[in-house]
Design an enzyme around this catalytic site. Sequence first.
Site, PDB file in Angstrom:
ATOM      1  CE1 TYR A 138      -3.599   2.584   0.404  1.00 41.88           C
ATOM      2  CE2 TYR A 138      -2.533   3.204   2.469  1.00 41.88           C
ATOM      3  CZ  TYR A 138      -3.477   3.446   1.482  1.00 41.88           C
ATOM      4  OH  TYR A 138      -4.288   4.560   1.566  1.00 41.88           O
ATOM      5  CE  LYS A 142      -3.554   5.309  -1.895  1.00 41.63           C
ATOM      6  NZ  LYS A 142      -4.553   5.979  -2.755  1.00 41.63           N
TER       7      LYS A 142
END
Length: 333
Positions: A138, A142
């Site tokens: 994640y 990002k």
Amino acid sequence: MKALVTGAAGFLGGHLVEMLVERGDEVRAFIQPGQDRTLLQSLPGVEVIEGDLTDAASLKKAVQGIQRVYHIAAKTGPWGPEEIYQATNVQGVLDLIAAAQEAGVERIVHTSSITVYGHHLRGLVAEDYPYHAENNPYSRTKISSENLIFKLVKEKGAPVVVIRPGWIYGPRDTASFARFVSLVQSGKGFLLGSGKNIVPIVYVRDVAQGLIKAGDAGNEAVGRAYTIANDQRVTQAEYLNSIADALQVPHISRSYPFTAIFLAGQVAEAVWRLKDSRQQGAPPPVTTYGVTLLGRDQRFSIDRARQELGYAPEFDLKRGVALGVEWYLKERR
């Protein structure tokens, strides 16, 4: 104004759609097949369409006739196959921006995360703080998507503004807030360390406000990133005990050493990776991501968002938690 909201069936997406409708916008809600559309269909003038960020054709259809795109959909959490995060959080973002530019969309507001700064922070963190990828897909994706967005802004004139929300909480947050309320209500709540660290919580409608203001801002906001948090400095203990107050139960008295729990997270992750090298199963019971989010000191400046977007948090801790607990109790009647 006609707006597209991706991830509209989710926690933040649903609140954003409500606020856009409240101010008179037409909204097209983009959801994945099979997601619950009950809330969205109850709102006047909301068009619900199904699609997926990994399906470029559905993205091209979604942006037709749209002036503003609020991109919230993402693969979240710290555990899962890297290729899924890449397909959704990186390639999906690129495909959405390309489709939006081709369709003549005036503004794209991309929802990123404070995870791009990392979780082992010192001092007051502003938007020029360097990227630091944590050891999870994640965080990595990002950061990758932000880098590619800023490149598209510079090279292709993509009209994108990036929003980095803090730790969002409030009504309909089943992933985090509801779990904490359940723990506190049952008497199983605990503090990590002393509980005096600052937690970067922000009420969900304040984040939606920041997204809307980024959509409304002038062209000088394009290519800029804005942290959206609450500058009311709330400690871990204050956050969890405010939940206790709203529930009218005793404050939390149990605590565990931060270092021990963080090491337990590292061990759990290592063991889970040995059992599940592609991370396709359930995540470990404790992760370093969750431990640092709750137990580390994280202070963020929102001066840029205040000055350039006119953003101002409207929900203090007591009010926000009270509304969240009220929702939780109603759901369990």
